[in-house]
Write a protein that holds these residues in place. Structure first.
Motif, PDB file in Angstrom:
ATOM      1  N   ILE A  14       0.840  -1.204   0.000  1.00 27.74           N
ATOM      2  CA  ILE A  14       0.000   0.000   0.000  1.00 27.74           C
ATOM      3  C   ILE A  14       0.872   1.250   0.000  1.00 27.74           C
ATOM      4  O   ILE A  14       1.785   1.390   0.826  1.00 27.74           O
ATOM      5  N   VAL A  15       0.577   2.161  -0.932  1.00 26.10           N
ATOM      6  CA  VAL A  15       1.303   3.423  -1.060  1.00 26.10           C
ATOM      7  C   VAL A  15       0.449   4.544  -0.478  1.00 26.10           C
ATOM      8  O   VAL A  15      -0.738   4.667  -0.804  1.00 26.10           O
ATOM      9  N   THR A  16       1.057   5.357   0.382  1.00 25.70           N
ATOM     10  CA  THR A  16       0.351   6.466   1.011  1.00 25.70           C
ATOM     11  C   THR A  16       1.094   7.769   0.747  1.00 25.70           C
ATOM     12  O   THR A  16       2.309   7.849   0.970  1.00 25.70           O
ATOM     13  N   ARG A  17       0.378   8.753   0.254  1.00 28.82           N
ATOM     14  CA  ARG A  17       0.990  10.064   0.022  1.00 28.82           C
ATOM     15  C   ARG A  17       1.516  10.646   1.325  1.00 28.82           C
ATOM     16  O   ARG A  17       0.887  10.525   2.381  1.00 28.82           O
ATOM     17  N   ASN A  18       2.683  11.282   1.243  1.00 28.89           N
ATOM     18  CA  ASN A  18       3.238  11.960   2.408  1.00 28.89           C
ATOM     19  C   ASN A  18       2.422  13.225   2.678  1.00 28.89           C
ATOM     20  O   ASN A  18       2.436  14.167   1.885  1.00 28.89           O
ATOM     21  N   ASP A  19       1.719  13.242   3.798  1.00 28.50           N
ATOM     22  CA  ASP A  19       0.851  14.373   4.121  1.00 28.50           C
ATOM     23  C   ASP A  19       1.620  15.664   4.354  1.00 28.50           C
ATOM     24  O   ASP A  19       1.039  16.748   4.316  1.00 28.50           O
ATOM     25  N   TYR A  20       2.915  15.547   4.615  1.00 25.35           N
ATOM     26  CA  TYR A  20       3.729  16.734   4.868  1.00 25.35           C
ATOM     27  C   TYR A  20       4.550  17.123   3.640  1.00 25.35           C
ATOM     28  O   TYR A  20       5.364  18.048   3.699  1.00 25.35           O
ATOM     29  N   GLY A  21       4.326  16.429   2.536  1.00 26.47           N
ATOM     30  CA  GLY A  21       5.061  16.733   1.312  1.00 26.47           C
ATOM     31  C   GLY A  21       4.552  18.002   0.640  1.00 26.47           C
ATOM     32  O   GLY A  21       3.426  18.453   0.881  1.00 26.47           O
ATOM     33  N   THR A  22       5.381  18.554  -0.205  1.00 24.11           N
ATOM     34  CA  THR A  22       5.042  19.782  -0.933  1.00 24.11           C
ATOM     35  C   THR A  22       4.536  19.438  -2.323  1.00 24.11           C
ATOM     36  O   THR A  22       5.129  18.607  -3.022  1.00 24.11           O
ATOM     37  N   ARG A  23       3.452  20.054  -2.733  1.00 22.57           N
ATOM     38  CA  ARG A  23       2.934  19.847  -4.084  1.00 22.57           C
ATOM     39  C   ARG A  23       3.923  20.413  -5.105  1.00 22.57           C
ATOM     40  O   ARG A  23       4.398  21.537  -4.958  1.00 22.57           O
ATOM     41  N   GLN A  24       4.201  19.627  -6.118  1.00 20.10           N
ATOM     42  CA  GLN A  24       5.174  20.029  -7.123  1.00 20.10           C
ATOM     43  C   GLN A  24       4.650  19.707  -8.516  1.00 20.10           C
ATOM     44  O   GLN A  24       3.581  19.111  -8.679  1.00 20.10           O
ATOM     45  N   SER A  25       5.437  20.093  -9.520  1.00 19.65           N
ATOM     46  CA  SER A  25       5.096  19.810 -10.916  1.00 19.65           C
ATOM     47  C   SER A  25       5.969  18.665 -11.413  1.00 19.65           C
ATOM     48  O   SER A  25       7.161  18.609 -11.110  1.00 19.65           O
ATOM     49  N   ILE A  26       5.376  17.766 -12.170  1.00 12.84           N
ATOM     50  CA  ILE A  26       6.087  16.610 -12.705  1.00 12.84           C
ATOM     51  C   ILE A  26       6.067  16.672 -14.216  1.00 12.84           C
ATOM     52  O   ILE A  26       5.003  16.776 -14.843  1.00 12.84           O
TER      53      ILE A  26
END
Length: 296
Positions: free
Chosen positions: A209-221
């Motif tokens: 199971i993969v969980t997004r890091n809630d403290y991560g910064t939104r970025q462009s890919i």
């Protein structure tokens, strides 16, 4: 004389039996059983069905490494203390091998595998992982595509252990098409970006199971160019609950930006088609289907 000859033959036979029993010490096994039954593995990319299809250059490639954990049947997966701890299972172009052989030891085991292999692993419950923000660069896309496989309750067998991998991230496939009022041909060197997603995640290796890091910064890919006006990007599964910039296409210095809510689902490919018009502000999007375990 006959008695001495008999003793000599008996001694020679004992030496030969001793030499023939057990595994070679040169093998340096991870674990060695009395009958030396070595584990072998049939590693299958999501592009392949679990039928022994030969690995091709479009799936795993020579030098690719899978991380391998093996536990006793009733034992939980831990960072260390397992039967096998994050061994690198390496593909040489025809077969997969560990640096040191792994042997069946008369028990029943749970086998966990993931790609790409990472070292060291400091947590099996929340292993950190990050997708590349430039997936058009060499290796950026491939190293972002996290794969996971498991084989539970495995016991000694003459056949290899099947490890059928599955995609655990999300994928967006973007096709650019000309609108009726667009003049000329679409350029082949467009840049395509997916905005406002968090590239960091944690992974539970026991269940994939993969969980997004809630403290991560939104970025462009930046998406990988596949040719024929088609682009793809691996995205950490997550929700964009508010309408915001989602997909941007830059062609000939002109930006075409599409805003939307979106849900990136684990193990799913989301296909979208962007209709490029003469006016950049009138870009249209057509949402296609969802595909599980994509094979492109």
């Amino acid at each position: 004389m006959n008695k001495k000859l008999h003793i000599l033959k008996a001694g020679l036979m004992a030496v030969l039996l001793a030499m023939g029993s057990g595994c070679s010490e040169d093998a340096s096994p991870v674990n060695e059983s009395e009958n030396c039954d070595q584990m072998t593995f049939n590693v299958l990319h999501p592009r392949q069905a679990a039928t022994g299809t030969k690995v091709t250059s479009t799936a795993f490639e020579s030098g690719d490494q899978v991380g391998l954990f093996i536990t006793q049947q009733d034992a939980p997966l831990e960072v260390s203390g397992n039967y096998v701890n994050n061994a690198a299972l390496t593909f040489d172009g025809s077969q997969w091998t560990t640096e040191k052989p792994v042997y069946w030891d008369g028990g029943t085991y749970n086998i966990y595998a993931y790609y790409p292999q990472a070292s060291p692993v400091t947590s099996v419950d929340d292993m950190p992982f990050r997708v590349s923000t430039d997936q058009n660069a060499a290796g950026g896309y491939e190293n972002s595509d996290f794969l996971w496989a498991t084989q539970m309750n495995a016991s000694a067998s003459n056949t290899p252990v099947n490890l059928q991998f599955a995609h655990r991230m999300s994928r967006m496939l973007i096709r650019l098409v000309k609108g009726e009022d667009y003049e000329g041909e679409l350029p082949t060197d467009a840049e395509v970006y997916i905005h406002n997603t968090v590239p960091e995640a944690t992974i539970d290796l026991s269940v994939g199971i993969v969980t997004r890091n809630d403290y991560g910064t939104r970025q462009s890919i930046r998406a990988q160019s596949l040719g024929n006006h088609t682009y793809a990007a691996i995205i950490v599964p997550q929700r964009l609950d508010n309408r915001q910039p989602l997909v941007e296409v830059i062609m000939k210095g002109v930006s075409y930006l599409y805003e939307s809510k979106f849900v990136f689902k684990p193990g799913i490919q989301h296909s979208v088609q962007l209709v490029i018009s003469k006016n950049p502000e009138q870009i249209k999007i057509e949402i296609g289907g969802e595909l599980e375990d994509w094979d492109e």
